[in-house]
Write a protein that holds these residues in place. Sequence first.
Motif, PDB file in Angstrom:
ATOM      1  N   VAL A  44      16.954   4.508  -1.609  1.00  0.00           N
ATOM      2  CA  VAL A  44      17.520   4.646  -0.255  1.00  0.00           C
ATOM      3  C   VAL A  44      17.695   6.116   0.097  1.00  0.00           C
ATOM      4  O   VAL A  44      17.375   6.543   1.216  1.00  0.00           O
ATOM      5  CB  VAL A  44      18.861   3.881  -0.158  1.00  0.00           C
ATOM      6  N   MET A  45      18.170   6.905  -0.848  1.00  0.00           N
ATOM      7  CA  MET A  45      18.360   8.332  -0.588  1.00  0.00           C
ATOM      8  C   MET A  45      17.024   9.028  -0.325  1.00  0.00           C
ATOM      9  O   MET A  45      16.920   9.873   0.566  1.00  0.00           O
ATOM     10  CB  MET A  45      19.061   8.999  -1.767  1.00  0.00           C
ATOM     11  N   VAL A  46      16.015   8.695  -1.127  1.00  0.00           N
ATOM     12  CA  VAL A  46      14.711   9.330  -0.959  1.00  0.00           C
ATOM     13  C   VAL A  46      14.082   8.911   0.369  1.00  0.00           C
ATOM     14  O   VAL A  46      13.433   9.720   1.032  1.00  0.00           O
ATOM     15  CB  VAL A  46      13.790   8.992  -2.152  1.00  0.00           C
ATOM     16  N   LEU A  47      14.290   7.666   0.767  1.00  0.00           N
ATOM     17  CA  LEU A  47      13.749   7.240   2.056  1.00  0.00           C
ATOM     18  C   LEU A  47      14.429   7.959   3.211  1.00  0.00           C
ATOM     19  O   LEU A  47      13.799   8.261   4.228  1.00  0.00           O
ATOM     20  CB  LEU A  47      13.894   5.726   2.219  1.00  0.00           C
ATOM     21  N   SER A  48      15.709   8.253   3.058  1.00  0.00           N
ATOM     22  CA  SER A  48      16.417   8.942   4.139  1.00  0.00           C
ATOM     23  C   SER A  48      16.133  10.443   4.125  1.00  0.00           C
ATOM     24  O   SER A  48      16.024  11.065   5.173  1.00  0.00           O
ATOM     25  CB  SER A  48      17.914   8.693   4.056  1.00  0.00           C
ATOM     26  N   GLU A  49      16.027  11.029   2.966  1.00  0.00           N
ATOM     27  CA  GLU A  49      15.743  12.465   2.826  1.00  0.00           C
ATOM     28  C   GLU A  49      14.697  12.653   1.720  1.00  0.00           C
ATOM     29  O   GLU A  49      15.033  12.665   0.531  1.00  0.00           O
ATOM     30  CB  GLU A  49      17.015  13.237   2.448  1.00  0.00           C
ATOM     31  N   PRO A  50      13.431  12.812   2.064  1.00  0.00           N
ATOM     32  CA  PRO A  50      12.371  12.890   1.047  1.00  0.00           C
ATOM     33  C   PRO A  50      12.530  14.045   0.059  1.00  0.00           C
ATOM     34  O   PRO A  50      12.093  13.935  -1.076  1.00  0.00           O
ATOM     35  CB  PRO A  50      11.094  13.059   1.882  1.00  0.00           C
ATOM     36  N   TRP A  51      13.180  15.133   0.444  1.00  0.00           N
ATOM     37  CA  TRP A  51      13.332  16.256  -0.479  1.00  0.00           C
ATOM     38  C   TRP A  51      14.220  15.892  -1.670  1.00  0.00           C
ATOM     39  O   TRP A  51      14.197  16.576  -2.697  1.00  0.00           O
ATOM     40  CB  TRP A  51      13.878  17.490   0.235  1.00  0.00           C
ATOM     41  N   LEU A  52      15.002  14.803  -1.566  1.00  0.00           N
ATOM     42  CA  LEU A  52      15.842  14.381  -2.691  1.00  0.00           C
ATOM     43  C   LEU A  52      15.022  13.837  -3.862  1.00  0.00           C
ATOM     44  O   LEU A  52      15.554  13.600  -4.940  1.00  0.00           O
ATOM     45  CB  LEU A  52      16.847  13.320  -2.240  1.00  0.00           C
ATOM     46  N   LEU A  53      13.728  13.660  -3.647  1.00  0.00           N
ATOM     47  CA  LEU A  53      12.860  13.214  -4.732  1.00  0.00           C
ATOM     48  C   LEU A  53      12.674  14.311  -5.778  1.00  0.00           C
ATOM     49  O   LEU A  53      12.433  14.011  -6.948  1.00  0.00           O
ATOM     50  CB  LEU A  53      11.506  12.780  -4.160  1.00  0.00           C
ATOM     51  N   LEU A  54      12.823  15.573  -5.387  1.00  0.00           N
ATOM     52  CA  LEU A  54      12.630  16.679  -6.337  1.00  0.00           C
ATOM     53  C   LEU A  54      13.587  16.613  -7.528  1.00  0.00           C
ATOM     54  O   LEU A  54      13.141  16.731  -8.678  1.00  0.00           O
ATOM     55  CB  LEU A  54      12.742  18.027  -5.619  1.00  0.00           C
ATOM     56  N   PRO A  55      14.905  16.434  -7.346  1.00  0.00           N
ATOM     57  CA  PRO A  55      15.774  16.332  -8.520  1.00  0.00           C
ATOM     58  C   PRO A  55      15.468  15.097  -9.372  1.00  0.00           C
ATOM     59  O   PRO A  55      15.608  15.133 -10.590  1.00  0.00           O
ATOM     60  CB  PRO A  55      17.186  16.236  -7.936  1.00  0.00           C
ATOM     61  N   VAL A  56      15.041  14.023  -8.738  1.00  0.00           N
ATOM     62  CA  VAL A  56      14.705  12.815  -9.493  1.00  0.00           C
ATOM     63  C   VAL A  56      13.498  13.075 -10.382  1.00  0.00           C
ATOM     64  O   VAL A  56      13.477  12.701 -11.564  1.00  0.00           O
ATOM     65  CB  VAL A  56      14.445  11.628  -8.538  1.00  0.00           C
ATOM     66  N   ILE A  57      12.482  13.731  -9.830  1.00  0.00           N
ATOM     67  CA  ILE A  57      11.290  14.066 -10.618  1.00  0.00           C
ATOM     68  C   ILE A  57      11.656  15.031 -11.736  1.00  0.00           C
ATOM     69  O   ILE A  57      11.210  14.876 -12.882  1.00  0.00           O
ATOM     70  CB  ILE A  57      10.196  14.660  -9.712  1.00  0.00           C
ATOM     71  N   THR A  58      12.486  16.017 -11.434  1.00  0.00           N
ATOM     72  CA  THR A  58      12.913  16.981 -12.450  1.00  0.00           C
ATOM     73  C   THR A  58      13.659  16.286 -13.584  1.00  0.00           C
ATOM     74  O   THR A  58      13.423  16.568 -14.758  1.00  0.00           O
ATOM     75  CB  THR A  58      13.815  18.059 -11.814  1.00  0.00           C
ATOM     76  N   LEU A  59      14.536  15.369 -13.249  1.00  0.00           N
ATOM     77  CA  LEU A  59      15.276  14.631 -14.264  1.00  0.00           C
ATOM     78  C   LEU A  59      14.328  13.774 -15.112  1.00  0.00           C
ATOM     79  O   LEU A  59      14.456  13.712 -16.338  1.00  0.00           O
ATOM     80  CB  LEU A  59      16.339  13.752 -13.613  1.00  0.00           C
ATOM     81  N   ALA A  60      13.378  13.116 -14.480  1.00  0.00           N
ATOM     82  CA  ALA A  60      12.420  12.279 -15.213  1.00  0.00           C
ATOM     83  C   ALA A  60      11.582  13.130 -16.169  1.00  0.00           C
ATOM     84  O   ALA A  60      11.350  12.731 -17.319  1.00  0.00           O
ATOM     85  CB  ALA A  60      11.528  11.534 -14.234  1.00  0.00           C
ATOM     86  N   VAL A  61      11.160  14.294 -15.721  1.00  0.00           N
ATOM     87  CA  VAL A  61      10.370  15.194 -16.590  1.00  0.00           C
ATOM     88  C   VAL A  61      11.241  15.687 -17.742  1.00  0.00           C
ATOM     89  O   VAL A  61      10.796  15.709 -18.890  1.00  0.00           O
ATOM     90  CB  VAL A  61       9.787  16.377 -15.769  1.00  0.00           C
ATOM     91  N   ALA A  62      12.478  16.063 -17.456  1.00  0.00           N
ATOM     92  CA  ALA A  62      13.370  16.534 -18.519  1.00  0.00           C
ATOM     93  C   ALA A  62      13.617  15.453 -19.559  1.00  0.00           C
ATOM     94  O   ALA A  62      13.612  15.721 -20.757  1.00  0.00           O
ATOM     95  CB  ALA A  62      14.691  17.002 -17.910  1.00  0.00           C
ATOM     96  N   LEU A  63      13.820  14.225 -19.112  1.00  0.00           N
ATOM     97  CA  LEU A  63      14.041  13.118 -20.060  1.00  0.00           C
ATOM     98  C   LEU A  63      12.796  12.826 -20.879  1.00  0.00           C
ATOM     99  O   LEU A  63      12.890  12.489 -22.070  1.00  0.00           O
ATOM    100  CB  LEU A  63      14.500  11.860 -19.320  1.00  0.00           C
ATOM    101  N   SER A  64      11.637  12.947 -20.284  1.00  0.00           N
ATOM    102  CA  SER A  64      10.408  12.668 -21.019  1.00  0.00           C
ATOM    103  C   SER A  64      10.115  13.758 -22.048  1.00  0.00           C
ATOM    104  O   SER A  64       9.486  13.498 -23.079  1.00  0.00           O
ATOM    105  CB  SER A  64       9.229  12.510 -20.064  1.00  0.00           C
ATOM    106  N   LEU A  65      10.545  14.996 -21.788  1.00  0.00           N
ATOM    107  CA  LEU A  65      10.301  16.093 -22.735  1.00  0.00           C
ATOM    108  C   LEU A  65      11.385  16.209 -23.797  1.00  0.00           C
ATOM    109  O   LEU A  65      11.226  16.951 -24.764  1.00  0.00           O
ATOM    110  CB  LEU A  65      10.207  17.416 -21.967  1.00  0.00           C
TER     111      LEU A  65
END
Length: 67
Positions: A44-65
């Motif tokens: 819902v947050m990403v749909l309302s503000e697409p730039w909020l996807l950046l922290p989500v992607i950063t968190l996913a990359v950090a968790l994967s590494l």
Amino acid sequence: MSVLSDANVEAQPPADVPAKTRKRRTRRRVAKTLAWVAVALTAVMVLSEPWLLLPVITLAVALSLWD
């Protein structure tokens, strides 16, 4: 009516399940619910503000590494 009551009886967990197993199932169910709520809220947050996807992607990359 007996068909409904038979289905209802099968849906209930057996009475001889240890308390530890029931507690584990409950915890797992709560964890899954919280995870899905977090995913839905993020969507819902990403749909309302697409730039909020950046922290989500950063968190996913950090968790994967993370080792």
